[in-house]
Design a protein around this motif. Structure first.
Motif, PDB file in Angstrom:
ATOM      1  N   GLY A 238      44.468  53.579  39.465  1.00 51.44           N
ATOM      2  CA  GLY A 238      44.549  51.943  39.671  1.00 51.44           C
ATOM      3  C   GLY A 238      43.303  51.281  40.003  1.00 51.44           C
ATOM      4  O   GLY A 238      42.371  51.864  40.018  1.00 51.44           O
ATOM      5  N   ASP A 241      40.877  45.780  44.049  1.00 50.84           N
ATOM      6  CA  ASP A 241      40.765  44.371  44.002  1.00 50.84           C
ATOM      7  C   ASP A 241      39.580  43.654  43.416  1.00 50.84           C
ATOM      8  O   ASP A 241      39.379  42.864  42.772  1.00 50.84           O
ATOM      9  N   LYS A 244      39.322  44.129  39.954  1.00 53.34           N
ATOM     10  CA  LYS A 244      40.256  43.202  39.176  1.00 53.34           C
ATOM     11  C   LYS A 244      39.591  41.962  38.798  1.00 53.34           C
ATOM     12  O   LYS A 244      39.738  41.599  37.601  1.00 53.34           O
ATOM     13  N   GLU A 280      48.658  44.828  35.295  1.00 54.53           N
ATOM     14  CA  GLU A 280      49.156  44.886  36.755  1.00 54.53           C
ATOM     15  C   GLU A 280      48.484  46.214  37.051  1.00 54.53           C
ATOM     16  O   GLU A 280      48.620  47.191  36.208  1.00 54.53           O
ATOM     17  N   SER A 281      48.086  46.288  38.333  1.00 54.54           N
ATOM     18  CA  SER A 281      47.618  47.554  38.585  1.00 54.54           C
ATOM     19  C   SER A 281      47.860  47.614  40.118  1.00 54.54           C
ATOM     20  O   SER A 281      47.698  46.746  41.083  1.00 54.54           O
ATOM     21  N   GLU A 282      47.935  48.981  40.613  1.00 54.39           N
ATOM     22  CA  GLU A 282      48.080  49.233  42.130  1.00 54.39           C
ATOM     23  C   GLU A 282      47.350  50.577  42.485  1.00 54.39           C
ATOM     24  O   GLU A 282      47.696  51.420  41.633  1.00 54.39           O
ATOM     25  N   VAL A 283      46.404  50.371  43.275  1.00 55.76           N
ATOM     26  CA  VAL A 283      45.508  51.574  43.505  1.00 55.76           C
ATOM     27  C   VAL A 283      46.476  52.730  44.017  1.00 55.76           C
ATOM     28  O   VAL A 283      47.422  52.775  44.918  1.00 55.76           O
ATOM     29  N   ARG A 285      48.669  54.273  42.385  1.00 55.60           N
ATOM     30  CA  ARG A 285      49.829  54.268  41.613  1.00 55.60           C
ATOM     31  C   ARG A 285      49.662  54.195  39.865  1.00 55.60           C
ATOM     32  O   ARG A 285      50.482  54.754  39.275  1.00 55.60           O
ATOM     33  N   THR A 287      48.501  51.724  36.317  1.00 57.06           N
ATOM     34  CA  THR A 287      48.167  50.341  35.711  1.00 57.06           C
ATOM     35  C   THR A 287      48.657  50.177  34.511  1.00 57.06           C
ATOM     36  O   THR A 287      49.001  51.257  33.714  1.00 57.06           O
TER      37      THR A 287
END
Ligand code: ADP
Ligand code: MG
Length: 295
Positions: A238, A241, A244, A280-283, A285, A287
């Motif tokens: 991921g 922020d 990003k 969309e991306s979540e550390v 989890r 991208t």
């Protein structure tokens, strides 16, 4: 009852009148003083207000000027990077082409060797060289795509063949599973095949690099009204922020061996095709990059 003579009456009357008159003057003066003070106080707070406004305005102006200077510096820097990138890219491309051709010929010659052990060792060595050449080639392509003027050549192409070619150009480690989905309404695509391949190679490379311990990449082509949507999804580390916000700016990289040009090139190519790129991306989890192109 005391009857005063008329001259005294006049005196008393004059004294009384004077007293009243003086008092009146006193009251009027005090009132005027009060009004004056109030006005001065109002003027003072108004002046203070104006001064604060002026200071604020000066501060804003200073920050606007500083911002413009930074933008100008960045623009100059980008032009310099672009020019150098174009030159370096061009000069490295030629020896790379020679190397690729030599490896191809050497690999063919290899088959004539009788010693299987040496054959196997050499084959592995050639594979390593090929991988490294591919790696340098990608850097060169990014450098060139970053600097060259873009004129897409739109034609009808086979979606599967294009996506497969992009996948085959990226070294996918054994611990990374790939899922490929193509909408049945998208057997063919009208686009610049070279651009889409470069876009996908850059996104797929990032996905592989984001999964050092393995994971899954999903590559999808979906028909969406008058758009073609390409999704590249991974289950990698991921994007934090703070990265990003500047992801599509040049030279932003979190990798020891990164150049920070891949996504800039993706954006440039996508926009040259009249499309958009989002993510969309979540550390921890994963991208998902989405490229929307006109159908
Ligand atoms: N799929 C992804 N997963 C996690 N991070 C990513 C992904 N794609 C891009 N990034 C982040 O964006 C940065 C910029 O990517 P890119 O422009 O391709 O440059 P580079 O790959 O050379 O670092 C990467 O260094 C990484 O931090
Ligand atoms: Mg990259």
């Amino acid at each position: 009852m005391v009857i005063l003579p008329s001259s005294e009456k006049t005196t008393i009357f004059t004294v009384l009148f004077s007293l009243i008159f003086v008092n009146l003057i006193g009251i009027v003066s005090a009132w005027q003083l009060h009004l004056y003070r109030r006005k001065s106080f109002q003027d003072l707070s108004k002046r203070q207000e104006l001064q604060t406004e002026l200071e604020q305005y000066t501060k804003n102006l200073e920050s606007i000027v500083a911002e413009r200077i930074e933008e100008l510096k960045a623009a100059e820097q980008l032009t310099a990077i672009g020019t150098t990138a174009g030159m370096v890219g061009h000069d490295i491309r030629n020896p790379l082409t020679t190397m690729t051709a030599s490896i191809y010929l050497s690999k063919k010659k290899l088959e004539e060797l009788s010693n299987d052990k040496i054959k196997e060792t050499l084959r592995k060595n050639f594979e390593v060289i090929e991988e490294q050449v591919k790696y340098i080639n990608k850097i060169v392509s990014d450098l060139k795509d970053y600097s060259r003027p873009l004129h897409p050549f739109i034609q009808e192409i086979e979606t599967y063949a294009l996506l497969k070619e992009a996948l085959d150009s990226v070294k996918i480690p054994d611990n990374v599973e790939v899922d490929l989905h193509i909408d049945e309404r998208l057997i063919k695509l009208k686009t610049d095949a070279g651009y889409v391949k470069r876009i996908l190679i850059n996104l797929l490379s990032n996905s592989v690099q984001a999964m050092p311990r393995g994971g899954k990449i999903t590559l999808e082509a979906i028909a969406d009204g008058n758009k073609v949507r390409l999704n590249v999804k991974d289950t990698g580390q991921g994007i934090p922020d703070d990265v990003k916000t500047k992801l599509f700016k040049p030279l932003i990289t979190t990798k020891a061996k990164g150049q920070g040009l891949g996504l800039v090139v993706v954006k440039r190519l996508v926009e040259a095709l009249g499309g958009t790129v989002t993510f969309e991306s979540e550390v921890g989890r994963g991208t998902k990059f989405t490229v929307d192109l006109p159908a």
